[in-house]
Write a protein that holds these residues in place. Structure first.
Motif, PDB file in Angstrom:
ATOM      1  N   ALA A 163       0.818  -1.139   0.513  1.00  0.00           N
ATOM      2  CA  ALA A 163      -0.109  -0.058   0.595  1.00  0.00           C
ATOM      3  C   ALA A 163       0.281   1.219   0.105  1.00  0.00           C
ATOM      4  CB  ALA A 163      -0.963   0.499   1.142  1.00  0.00           C
ATOM      5  N   ALA A 164       0.225   2.310  -0.398  1.00  0.00           N
ATOM      6  CA  ALA A 164       1.187   4.025  -0.479  1.00  0.00           C
ATOM      7  C   ALA A 164      -0.160   4.476   0.116  1.00  0.00           C
ATOM      8  CB  ALA A 164       1.600   4.339  -1.772  1.00  0.00           C
ATOM      9  N   TYR A 165       0.399   5.091   0.971  1.00  0.00           N
ATOM     10  CA  TYR A 165      -0.388   6.347   1.068  1.00  0.00           C
ATOM     11  C   TYR A 165      -0.105   7.624   1.119  1.00  0.00           C
ATOM     12  CZ  TYR A 165      -3.573   8.257   5.932  1.00  0.00           C
ATOM     13  OH  TYR A 165      -4.102   8.557   6.586  1.00  0.00           O
ATOM     14  N   PHE A 166      -1.036   7.935   0.612  1.00  0.00           N
ATOM     15  CA  PHE A 166      -0.298   9.383   0.226  1.00  0.00           C
ATOM     16  C   PHE A 166      -1.668  10.548   1.534  1.00  0.00           C
ATOM     17  CE2 PHE A 166       0.346   7.357  -3.361  1.00  0.00           C
ATOM     18  CZ  PHE A 166       0.979   8.356  -3.995  1.00  0.00           C
ATOM     19  N   ILE A 167      -0.571  11.635   1.934  1.00  0.00           N
ATOM     20  CA  ILE A 167      -0.988  12.431   2.835  1.00  0.00           C
ATOM     21  C   ILE A 167      -1.229  14.536   1.872  1.00  0.00           C
ATOM     22  CG2 ILE A 167      -0.328  11.615   4.890  1.00  0.00           C
ATOM     23  CD1 ILE A 167       2.436  13.662   4.624  1.00  0.00           C
ATOM     24  N   TRP A 168      -0.388  14.306   0.726  1.00  0.00           N
ATOM     25  CA  TRP A 168      -0.447  15.955   0.953  1.00  0.00           C
ATOM     26  C   TRP A 168      -0.622  15.657  -1.216  1.00  0.00           C
ATOM     27  CZ3 TRP A 168      -1.743  19.835   3.021  1.00  0.00           C
ATOM     28  CH2 TRP A 168      -1.476  20.894   2.279  1.00  0.00           C
ATOM     29  N   ARG A 169      -0.615  16.439  -2.099  1.00  0.00           N
ATOM     30  CA  ARG A 169      -0.757  16.990  -2.895  1.00  0.00           C
ATOM     31  C   ARG A 169      -0.298  17.866  -4.203  1.00  0.00           C
ATOM     32  NH1 ARG A 169      -4.808  18.582  -7.080  1.00  0.00           N
ATOM     33  NH2 ARG A 169      -4.776  17.849  -9.423  1.00  0.00           N
ATOM     34  N   LYS A 170       0.698  17.833  -4.603  1.00  0.00           N
ATOM     35  CA  LYS A 170       1.212  19.035  -5.579  1.00  0.00           C
ATOM     36  C   LYS A 170       2.360  19.940  -4.261  1.00  0.00           C
ATOM     37  CE  LYS A 170      -2.032  20.148  -9.078  1.00  0.00           C
ATOM     38  NZ  LYS A 170      -2.655  21.338 -10.148  1.00  0.00           N
ATOM     39  N   PRO A 171       3.410  19.214  -4.173  1.00  0.00           N
ATOM     40  CA  PRO A 171       3.701  17.441  -4.402  1.00  0.00           C
ATOM     41  C   PRO A 171       3.395  16.995  -3.463  1.00  0.00           C
ATOM     42  CG  PRO A 171       5.476  18.850  -3.134  1.00  0.00           C
ATOM     43  CD  PRO A 171       4.608  19.635  -3.411  1.00  0.00           C
ATOM     44  N   TYR A 172       3.345  15.373  -4.301  1.00  0.00           N
ATOM     45  CA  TYR A 172       2.471  14.137  -4.031  1.00  0.00           C
ATOM     46  C   TYR A 172       3.880  14.251  -2.508  1.00  0.00           C
ATOM     47  CZ  TYR A 172      -0.338  12.948  -7.959  1.00  0.00           C
ATOM     48  OH  TYR A 172      -1.137  12.728  -8.785  1.00  0.00           O
ATOM     49  N   MET A 173       2.947  13.319  -1.534  1.00  0.00           N
ATOM     50  CA  MET A 173       3.926  13.204  -0.969  1.00  0.00           C
ATOM     51  C   MET A 173       2.697  11.623   0.305  1.00  0.00           C
ATOM     52  SD  MET A 173       4.512  16.784   1.498  1.00  0.00           S
ATOM     53  CE  MET A 173       6.216  15.832   2.096  1.00  0.00           C
ATOM     54  N   VAL A 174       3.925  10.966   0.965  1.00  0.00           N
ATOM     55  CA  VAL A 174       3.568  10.109   1.399  1.00  0.00           C
ATOM     56  C   VAL A 174       3.908   9.351   2.446  1.00  0.00           C
ATOM     57  CG1 VAL A 174       3.645   8.737  -1.147  1.00  0.00           C
ATOM     58  CG2 VAL A 174       5.538   8.408   0.396  1.00  0.00           C
ATOM     59  N   ALA A 175       3.024   8.762   4.216  1.00  0.00           N
ATOM     60  CA  ALA A 175       3.866   8.602   4.953  1.00  0.00           C
ATOM     61  C   ALA A 175       4.610   7.235   4.728  1.00  0.00           C
ATOM     62  CB  ALA A 175       2.363   7.954   5.634  1.00  0.00           C
ATOM     63  N   ALA A 176       5.809   7.812   5.604  1.00  0.00           N
ATOM     64  CA  ALA A 176       6.544   6.584   5.011  1.00  0.00           C
ATOM     65  C   ALA A 176       6.858   6.342   6.088  1.00  0.00           C
ATOM     66  CB  ALA A 176       7.941   6.098   3.786  1.00  0.00           C
ATOM     67  N   ALA A 177       8.701   5.023   6.121  1.00  0.00           N
ATOM     68  CA  ALA A 177       8.515   4.500   7.479  1.00  0.00           C
ATOM     69  C   ALA A 177       9.643   5.626   9.022  1.00  0.00           C
ATOM     70  CB  ALA A 177      10.235   4.081   7.523  1.00  0.00           C
ATOM     71  N   GLY A 178       8.854   4.993   9.678  1.00  0.00           N
ATOM     72  CA  GLY A 178       9.355   5.732  10.786  1.00  0.00           C
ATOM     73  C   GLY A 178       8.160   6.859  11.543  1.00  0.00           C
TER      74      GLY A 178
END
Length: 271
Positions: A163-178
């Motif tokens: 799964a990829a979890y996106f928190i923002w658009r323009k720019p795209y940002m995801v929640a990653a490790a930690g």
């Protein structure tokens, strides 16, 4: 002359917060300022709403919080004059959601207890510790135990779904490790497609296509993803399941966690 009861009410309780700082708090505290939305909701759910005198403009739960308490600015821009006028005997903050300079300025005058949360265990510890320092230890302990039990009942999928979890658009940002979001993804049996990166990295549409997650979650906060955004992500990953999800149930680490496990279970794909 003060009564024994009133003298006892101002005896300080010295506690260690989740940053390892020693904090002396008048016990029990009577005038609490909360700088974190999820911790504001926790205080109210612990029955301490009448002691909360200050909250941020983002403290939207419960709805009455900003009506009963003074709004002292945002999580990263405090109105120090308003806080001074409230005469708090306890301020609750968080390492990530608040800003260091503001916290340091407040800590010169007031007891400031800080949380630092990356895992479910951190969140459960915070709930118990806030209950202890604020005067409702048994209620907080029961809440934390109930939350832990609800997460223990989540099924384990093998192999985990990516799964990829996106928190923002323009720019795209995801929640990653930690991140706490990554922790909840793992608890629900998802493998983070961007686990090789840390915290909240920017990613491109090309990187998303290369990662090819089976599921793409678009969070309702902090960026308000909606149905109109589904097609652009589906274009990058035609075979992925793209869904809008309740960001509060993924990232609010206070009493809202009482509902998170059941919500996460509803998102797990059927085998």
């Amino acid at each position: 002359m003060q009564s024994a009861k009133s003298e006892k009410s101002v005896v300080p309780l010295t506690v260690t917060d989740q940053m390892g700082r020693r904090v002396a708090v008048p016990y029990p505290p009577r005038r609490i300022v909360s700088l974190v939305p999820s911790q504001t909701e926790l205080l109210f759910d612990l029955g301490l709403g009448d002691r909360v005198v200050g909250v941020t403009k983002f403290c939207i739960h419960p709805a009455a919080a900003r009506e009963k308490a003074a709004v002292i600015g945002g999580t990263k821009n405090f109105d120090f004059a308003k806080i001074d006028a409230l005469r708090p005997d306890l301020i609750l903050g968080n390492k990530e959601e608040n800003y260091r300079e503001g916290i340091e300025q407040l800590a010169v005058k007031y007891p400031v207890w800080l949380s630092d949360i990356a895992t479910l265990d951190d969140a459960l510890r915070m709930i118990r510790q806030v209950g202890m320092v604020a005067g409702t230890p048994e209620r907080a302990r029961q809440m934390a135990d109930d939350i832990a039990a609800s997460f223990a009942e989540l099924p384990v999928t093998a192999p985990p779904h990516t799964a990829a979890y996106f928190i923002w658009r323009k720019p795209y940002m995801v929640a990653a490790a930690g991140t706490f979001i990554d922790e909840l993804l793992q608890r629900a049996g998802f493998a983070n497609a961007f686990a090789g990166q840390a915290r909240y990295p920017e990613v491109t549409a090309e990187q998303l296509a290369a990662a090819a997650p089976a599921t793409i979650f678009l969070s309702s906060e902090p960026y308000p993803f909606g149905a109109r955004h589904l097609a652009e992500f589906q274009a990058s990953c035609p075979n992925a399941s793209v869904q809008i999800v309740d960001g509060e149930l993924f990232s609010w680490y206070g009493s809202r966690l009482q509902y998170s496990a059941a919500y996460l279970k509803s998102l797990i794909p059927a085998d």
